[in-house]
Design a protein around this motif. Structure first.
Motif, mmCIF file in Angstrom:
data_model
loop_
_atom_site.group_PDB
_atom_site.id
_atom_site.type_symbol
_atom_site.label_atom_id
_atom_site.label_comp_id
_atom_site.label_asym_id
_atom_site.label_seq_id
_atom_site.Cartn_x
_atom_site.Cartn_y
_atom_site.Cartn_z
ATOM 1 N N CYS A 169 0.843 -1.192 0.000
ATOM 2 C CA CYS A 169 0.000 0.000 0.000
ATOM 3 C C CYS A 169 0.878 1.241 0.000
ATOM 4 C CB CYS A 169 -0.918 0.018 1.223
ATOM 5 S SG CYS A 169 -0.035 0.218 2.800
ATOM 6 N N TYR A 170 0.271 2.377 -0.317
ATOM 7 C CA TYR A 170 0.931 3.643 -0.048
ATOM 8 C C TYR A 170 -0.065 4.592 0.582
ATOM 9 C CZ TYR A 170 -0.961 6.022 -4.271
ATOM 10 O OH TYR A 170 -1.774 6.604 -5.217
ATOM 11 N N PHE A 171 0.450 5.536 1.350
ATOM 12 C CA PHE A 171 -0.412 6.478 2.048
ATOM 13 C C PHE A 171 0.101 7.890 1.840
ATOM 14 C CE2 PHE A 171 2.958 5.343 4.987
ATOM 15 C CZ PHE A 171 3.343 6.569 5.528
ATOM 16 N N LEU A 172 -0.813 8.841 1.990
ATOM 17 C CA LEU A 172 -0.468 10.261 1.959
ATOM 18 C C LEU A 172 -0.820 10.853 3.309
ATOM 19 C CD1 LEU A 172 0.532 12.679 0.236
ATOM 20 C CD2 LEU A 172 -1.880 13.184 -0.225
ATOM 21 N N TRP A 173 0.192 11.307 4.004
ATOM 22 C CA TRP A 173 0.057 11.919 5.336
ATOM 23 C C TRP A 173 0.163 13.418 5.168
ATOM 24 C CZ3 TRP A 173 2.949 15.025 8.545
ATOM 25 C CH2 TRP A 173 2.719 14.947 9.924
ATOM 26 N N ASP A 174 -0.842 14.138 5.632
ATOM 27 C CA ASP A 174 -0.911 15.596 5.494
ATOM 28 C C ASP A 174 -0.924 16.194 6.894
ATOM 29 O OD1 ASP A 174 -1.627 18.247 5.174
ATOM 30 O OD2 ASP A 174 -3.302 17.868 3.822
ATOM 31 N N GLY A 175 0.106 16.942 7.244
ATOM 32 C CA GLY A 175 0.213 17.500 8.581
ATOM 33 C C GLY A 175 -0.924 18.427 8.951
ATOM 34 N N ALA A 176 -1.635 18.969 7.957
ATOM 35 C CA ALA A 176 -2.740 19.892 8.229
ATOM 36 C C ALA A 176 -4.101 19.194 8.237
ATOM 37 C CB ALA A 176 -2.748 21.022 7.189
ATOM 38 N N HIS A 177 -4.110 17.920 7.868
ATOM 39 C CA HIS A 177 -5.377 17.182 7.790
ATOM 40 C C HIS A 177 -5.738 16.607 9.152
ATOM 41 C CE1 HIS A 177 -8.545 14.713 6.036
ATOM 42 N NE2 HIS A 177 -8.029 13.646 6.626
ATOM 43 N N ASP A 178 -6.997 16.685 9.513
ATOM 44 C CA ASP A 178 -7.491 16.092 10.759
ATOM 45 C C ASP A 178 -8.901 15.590 10.512
ATOM 46 O OD1 ASP A 178 -8.097 15.317 13.305
ATOM 47 O OD2 ASP A 178 -8.167 17.333 14.168
ATOM 48 N N GLY A 179 -8.990 14.373 10.017
ATOM 49 C CA GLY A 179 -10.309 13.860 9.672
ATOM 50 C C GLY A 179 -10.236 12.452 9.129
ATOM 51 N N PRO A 180 -11.320 11.982 8.510
ATOM 52 C CA PRO A 180 -11.349 10.629 7.939
ATOM 53 C C PRO A 180 -10.313 10.474 6.837
ATOM 54 C CG PRO A 180 -13.564 11.558 8.094
ATOM 55 C CD PRO A 180 -12.614 12.680 8.360
ATOM 56 N N CYS A 181 -10.033 9.232 6.518
ATOM 57 C CA CYS A 181 -9.072 8.894 5.477
ATOM 58 C C CYS A 181 -9.827 8.368 4.256
ATOM 59 C CB CYS A 181 -8.104 7.832 5.987
ATOM 60 S SG CYS A 181 -6.926 7.217 4.764
ATOM 61 N N ALA A 182 -9.407 8.782 3.069
ATOM 62 C CA ALA A 182 -9.990 8.276 1.824
ATOM 63 C C ALA A 182 -9.272 6.978 1.464
ATOM 64 C CB ALA A 182 -9.849 9.300 0.714
ATOM 65 N N VAL A 183 -9.977 5.853 1.589
ATOM 66 C CA VAL A 183 -9.377 4.530 1.391
ATOM 67 C C VAL A 183 -9.803 3.961 0.046
ATOM 68 C CG1 VAL A 183 -9.170 2.185 2.292
ATOM 69 C CG2 VAL A 183 -9.378 4.124 3.882
ATOM 70 N N SER A 184 -8.834 3.495 -0.724
ATOM 71 C CA SER A 184 -9.105 2.835 -2.002
ATOM 72 C C SER A 184 -8.441 1.462 -2.003
ATOM 73 C CB SER A 184 -8.562 3.655 -3.174
ATOM 74 O OG SER A 184 -9.149 4.933 -3.233
ATOM 75 N N THR A 185 -9.087 0.502 -2.655
ATOM 76 C CA THR A 185 -8.519 -0.832 -2.847
ATOM 77 C C THR A 185 -8.424 -1.086 -4.342
ATOM 78 O OG1 THR A 185 -9.586 -1.587 -0.811
ATOM 79 C CG2 THR A 185 -8.751 -3.275 -2.301
ATOM 80 N N ILE A 186 -7.253 -1.510 -4.799
ATOM 81 C CA ILE A 186 -7.035 -1.744 -6.223
ATOM 82 C C ILE A 186 -6.533 -3.165 -6.409
ATOM 83 C CG2 ILE A 186 -5.785 -1.029 -8.287
ATOM 84 C CD1 ILE A 186 -5.538 1.754 -7.088
ATOM 85 N N HIS A 187 -7.241 -3.920 -7.238
ATOM 86 C CA HIS A 187 -6.839 -5.305 -7.505
ATOM 87 C C HIS A 187 -7.040 -5.598 -8.975
ATOM 88 C CE1 HIS A 187 -6.686 -9.691 -7.504
ATOM 89 N NE2 HIS A 187 -6.174 -9.641 -6.290
ATOM 90 N N GLY A 188 -5.937 -5.896 -9.663
ATOM 91 C CA GLY A 188 -6.033 -6.233 -11.081
ATOM 92 C C GLY A 188 -6.639 -5.140 -11.920
#
Length: 527
Positions: A290-309
């Motif tokens: 996986c990879y993630f994007l961490w934003d020091g100014a963000h404080d909230g839910p995370c947008a999660v995606s799953t990719i397969h094939g």
């Protein structure tokens, strides 16, 4: 400077970094195409947090790759900045010098990767050599740093990364895998030593080494979490890394890291690949990546995606800490919530623990011919299931479970089937062991009083419903006691079917279709 020189950073036929990315190694190299996918995500996140600003048109942004291998991230960032800063810095040589000396920095993981990264970034292993595209460096290392770092040994292990002294206390001239970025008490001060100034980085990006072989090579020690934790200490504006996905539900020594990641509301995006081959075509990473994007100014839910094939599910906004592990596919959440709403005890209340009778999988203190007073001992050796015999008085642990009927389930399931097709058995076939009986660590087992109850449990185990709930917590081939936590108890007075269970828990036709798309059917009885 020749107008085409910077473009030679990438325009090779074929691109050597694409070829290198196909090599298999614990220190997995990043394909250029995937590096650019991560950079696209970074650019979108930067724009969203900065009023639509283009990160590649900002001459003040500093980038750090703290685990540089091929230099692909630094190279692709440089190419984007060369284009983005054209209006602000029209002269090409001046622009390239500014980017390479003021904006792009790397810490190589080995001497070899330092040379490779400099070649990728500066078109020369010597940053101030005659073939280098940069003209502003005083040192041939440029801004890609490497020096051998030593482990800090304490009680036979490195206090920074956990590497075993017996394997990695090596003489000069031999790589000791003591990665500089994670072998520092004060990483901010250390960066000042490396690059000569008090450094603050706006963006940290990379693909850290994933693991180190442990004593005897039987259990690998994950180390990628140390890179993530160390990067956060630098308080960048953005952090993005590609790491194995097994942290989401398992992994040796990753419990604290998992809790911290799930609770971190700065994680703005998380993109999960259950089949790591979708990123690294020739490298096997059990459990995906996986990879993630961490934003020091963000404080909230995370947008999660799953990719397969190539199939993309999401992004779905989620609170990552809803459960103690991360349910990877958002489509599973409503099904799980329906089941848990019944507040039934877990089936793992009648499931034995690892090494319940005290014997490891390679235990051989038994014999093949039954003697008077013996009990059958079930084991797996070289994938083959077998039965031996052992005297009852030699069983000294969990003696009370000898005289129970057991549904034996293999501790290691078919972890790679999902990687190939997306449809998985999840668990290996079960086996009913009559009372009395014992087993080695090769099996976990459900224990009950009668054959009828054992047969009922076995019918439940074969359902897609049962194995789907296990799959939400089982991220690798190992099926531990905790992976069964979300499977609810039933009454053991019937043969269970998916139809019965789907009706009981109100699983919709659409949800049934989803479960069937993920879980293969399993024949009943002992397979």
């Amino acid at each position: 400077m020749n107008e085409h020189t910077p473009l030679s950073l990438r325009k090779r036929n074929p691109d050597v970094l694409t070829c290198i990315a196909n090599l298999s190694n614990d220190e997995v190299f990043t394909p250029p195409e995937f590096a650019n996918r991560m950079l696209d995500t970074l650019a979108e996140g930067w724009a969203a947090s900065n009023g639509g600003a283009n990160i590649w048109a900002d001459s003040t942004v500093r980038f750090l790759d703290p685990c540089t291998k091929t230099g692909v991230f630094l190279r692709e960032i440089t190419l984007r900045l060369i284009k983005g800063l054209e209006a602000e810095i029209p002269d090409l040589q001046t622009r390239v010098d500014h980017i390479l000396t003021k904006q792009v920095f790397g810490i190589a993981i080995t001497q070899l990767t330092a040379l490779l990264a400099r070649r990728s970034l500066y078109c020369s292993k010597n940053a101030k050599g005659e073939h280098s595209v940069a003209s502003g460096f005083e040192s041939g290392d440029g801004n890609v740093w490497f020096e051998r770092t030593e482990h800090k040994w304490k009680n036979g292990r490195c206090s920074f990364c956990g590497a075993p002294m017996a394997m990695f206390d090596r003489a000069l001239g031999f790589e000791n895998h003591a990665y500089s970025f994670i072998h520092a008490d004060d990483i901010q001060a250390r960066l000042g030593e490396l690059f000569g100034n008090e450094m603050h980085f706006d963006v940290i990006i990379g693909n850290p080494p994933y693991q180190l072989a442990s004593d005897g090579g039987t259990r690998d020690v994950p180390i990628y979490q140390h890179f993530v934790e160390q990067a956060k200490k630098l308080e960048p504006r953005f952090l993005t890394m590609v790491i194995p996905s097994r942290w989401m539900a398992s992994g040796l020594g990753l419990n604290d890291f998992r809790r911290a990641m799930l609770a971190d509301r700065h994680i703005k995006e998380l993109v999960d690949y259950p089949n790591a081959a979708d990123i690294f075509p020739s490298v096997g990473i059990n459990g995906g990546a996986c990879y993630f994007l961490w934003d020091g100014a963000h404080d909230g839910p995370c947008a999660v995606s799953t990719i397969h094939g190539g199939e993309i599910n999401g992004p779905t906004d989620r609170n990552l800490d809803e459960f103690d592990v991360l349910v990877r596919d958002s489509r599973s959440l409503e099904i799980l919530r329906k089941v848990l709403a019944w507040n039934e005890p877990s089936v793992n209340t009648i499931l034995a623990r690892d090494k319940e009778f005290g014997w490891t999988s390679n235990f051989d203190g038994f014999h093949q011919k039954e003697r008077k007073g013996d009990v059958p001992l079930y084991y797996i050796r070289s994938v083959k299931r077998s039965v031996g015999y052992i005297a009852r008085d030699e069983v000294t642990k969990s003696v009370s479970l000898i005289d129970t009927w057991k549904v034996l389930v293999p501790a290691v399931g078919s972890g790679r089937e999902r990687e190939r097709s997306g449809v998985d058995l999840v668990l290996g076939p079960s086996l009913i062991a009559p009372s009395p009986s014992v087993c080695t660590q090769s099996y976990l087992f459900f224990y009950v009083s009668t054959r009828e109850e054992a047969e009922s449990i076995q019918s439940y185990y074969t359902t897609r419903f049962f194995r789907f709930l296990v799959s939400l917590r089982k991220i690798t081939q190992h099926a531990t006691h905790s992976t069964y936590q979300w499977v609810p108890m039933q009454t053991w007075d019937r043969a269970w079917s998916d139809a019965d269970l789907f009706a009981k828990y109100g699983i919709t036709n659409e949800e049934v279709t989803f479960i069937e798309s993920k879980i293969r059917p399993m024949n009943g009885g002992d397979e």
